[in-house]
Structure formats: structure tokens, C-alpha cells
Write an enzyme that holds these catalytic residues in place. Sequence first.
Site, short mmCIF file in Angstrom:
data_model
loop_
_atom_site.label_atom_id
_atom_site.label_comp_id
_atom_site.label_asym_id
_atom_site.label_seq_id
_atom_site.Cartn_x
_atom_site.Cartn_y
_atom_site.Cartn_z
CE LYS A 131 -3.90 2.05 2.68
NZ LYS A 131 -4.82 1.57 3.91
CB SER A 137 -8.28 3.31 3.11
OG SER A 137 -7.36 2.78 4.10
CB SER A 153 -8.47 0.41 5.83
OG SER A 153 -9.28 1.70 5.96
#
Length: 465
Positions: free
Chosen positions: A79, A149, A173
Site C-alpha cells: 500500500k 482504504s 481498511s
Amino acid sequence: MEPYELGLDQAAERIRGRELSPVELTESVLGRIEALDGRVGAFAAVMREQALAAARAAEQEIAGGRYRGPLHGVCIAVKDLLDTAGVPTTSSSRTRADHVPTSNAAVVERLGEAGAVIVGKTHTHEFAYGVITPTTRNPWDLDRIPGGSSGGSGAAVAARMCQGAIGTDTGGSVRIPAAVCGTVGLKPTYGRVSRRGTASLSWSLDHIGPLTGSVRDAALMMDAIAGYDRADPATVDVPVPRHAEQLGAGVERLVIGVPRNYFFDRIDPEVEAAVRAAIGQLEELGAQLREIDLPHSELYMPAEFGILVPEASAYHQESLRKLGELYTEDVRVFLEAGELMLATDYIKAQRVRTLIQQGWRDMFDGLDAVLAPTLPAVAARVGELAFTWPDGVEEPVINCYVRTSAPGNLTGLPALSVPCGFNADGLPIGLQIIGKPFAEPTVLRIGAAYEAATDWTSRRPESLS
């Protein structure tokens, strides 16, 4: 089967047995990214040259008898909140467009030590402050969101553009994209995985965890990334088990709680049916079910946002004043709102959090885990702002998704999402397994038993064929 189609454990077995080279696997994965990411939009940056160099190094090491373990030569995505030396780490934000770290985040370091090949950085909702990930689409239906997210990580795994990915989880997330993208996602215990070198959303709620194609793959990634880090004061110096060793132990005689309240209070009927069928499956496998009442459930959402919002605003306070116009509107509004919250309200939210933690600790007496839906609904359509429930109530997408995932962040308990079915439109549904502190092996064991009795994780998105 093309090499990119292999799961982490499958690829590791072939690499260890010299049936597949890390270079061959990496070239296949990079080809998959090139072919599909124009439609999916999972990657903020593809690290092609670095990945091929790492794959060649892994191949040479393995040929020389220096095999590091299951992640050696396997393709992992990270990420874009986690620092990668020499590679832009933007947090999917224009405010950090020029940020190129000189060192790696702790998790990236540990992946490197395990011999993993980092193929790229995945998109996040800007600074992890949302559940949409606007740049990315859901591989099961390109008109749907991938969650957030960590939506880029979830989409990349679902589309077989890597063998595993790293996400972060502040209000769900990791588990949200896992549920809507049909992957496995683990939010470890608070303090189990170092967050050093990772952009923060809310320091007291942030967690880092893996997204993978199977429970075993998640366990193998945890073996690599978990552990104490003196440079992260939130990490806890406790022994780290071998997460993959207990996966075959089954669920017989485990006592598992099924909530009477909260998790099933407002939920899509198809989601509820799939989750309850999964709970029934685990009972057939030998688990002992016990109905429970979740304590202080009316306080979960006020406490989650009462802590998250001011902590995020404190982290971004200076940047918001200097670069405010560069933030996306939805994130800027949240950050500005956080500036208006009183310190007394934040302190009250933290005190309520302690009350919730104490209540869950007491509730877990005699239990090994709790089962619940990961989310009350499937993936929202792109541009859809709210779900409308049968009683006519409209609930914002962010509230809906965070509602069932926030308890894991407030309590800091390990929580695993595993696929447990699909709705009539072919969209994935997730089962959530929540455990005691540092009981990741137990939640993974339960997830593995359920996964072995079903075929949900073997299914592939047809929208990309």
C-alpha cells in the site's frame, strides 16, 4: 495455469522445488499488471526494474542453496502509505507527489529480509481517509468500488496481479476491501506489526496487515511481518508464533460467540443469509456456538470517529495549512472538521474506548472467537453515496462499512475476513472472525477450517476474462 494465477503458498512450493523461477513468476505478474491495471487501477506505481532485480537476486540465492522461506521470490504489493526507499510514496495524495523516502518502512524491510519481490505500490483512499479508493475499481464488477482504504491492495490480489499485498486498517481498511473483493484480509492485534515508516491516519487505531488469496497465504505473510520493533513504541514485545503451523487443527471444541445484537441489526438479507450459513458450517465442523450480547454497542461509532477524526487532523495540521488546496474535497472536509472538535470530547472518546475494551474482555471469558459479518452490504456502485435499507433509512457508505469493522479497531483485537459467499449479482460477501489479543493463530485456524470446507476462495472474477 499461468504463473500469475498461483497463490502465495502454491508459488512458494514451486519455487522451492525448482519448478518455477522467481524471474519467471515476476515476469508473469508484471505482464498481468500491464494487461489489466489500465482497467482496474490498483497500482500507484509499478516497480518493474526493482522487481526484476529482486527476482534475479532471489533466483541466484535459491540456486546457491540459500532459500529464505515461503516469501522468497514471491510477488507482493505494498500500500502506498508505506515508505519504499527510492520509490515515491504519495499516500495517493497530491500533497506528497514529490515524496521519495530514503529508507523502507519496517514491514517493507521485513518483506525484503524474507526475500519477497515488491512489484509495486497500491492505491489508497487519500491518506487512508475513506472507504472508496476512487482511483480503483472492483475486479468482480468494474462499476463497483473495491472498498478502502486499502482498495488497491484488495483489487490487486483479487485480479491476481500479485500473490499477496499489504494494507492498513484504521476503521476496517484491510477487512473492507477483503470482503468486497472476495479476498482474505487480516487485521492483527494492535502492536503485533510495526507501523514505522507508514503514514498515519489515527495513531491509536492504525494497524497493518495482509490481504491474500487464502488463509494460509495470510498466515505465511504474518510469519514474515509480525514482531516487536523498538522504533515503534506501539509494538508489544511478546513472542511471535508460527502462524501457519496450527492451520490444520480444525475447530472442534472451540467455543465461538454469535452476537444477538449490533452486527445483525441492519444488514442486507443476502449478506445475513451467507454469514449465518457460514456460522452453521463451522458448527457442523465441531465448533460450539454460544449466543452473546455485545457490550456498549451504541458507543462504537461515536468512539471510533471521536478518536479517529481529531487524531487525523492533528497529524495533518501543518500540511493542511500549507497545502490545503491539494487535498481532495472529501478528505479536506474531514480534516477541517477535526480541527473543531474539543480536547475534552477526544478524551471522553478515549475513556469510552477503555470501557468498550473492558466490556469485550469480560465478554470473551470462555470464548475462543466471535463470528460476525465483515460488512452489512456488498460493494457499492461507483458514485453511490448511501445504501437505502428496507425500512427507508439511508446510511452513508462509509458509516455502513465502518459500523461492523470499527469494533476491531477500538478493541485492538485480531480480526480476519474470509469469503463466505456471493449475492445474486455475483458480488463477494465476507465472514469476520474476531479473536483474543495476539490470538492470530486461532482466528486463522478457524478461517482455514471454514475455507477448507467451501470453495469460495477458489472462484475468480469473470469481469476480467
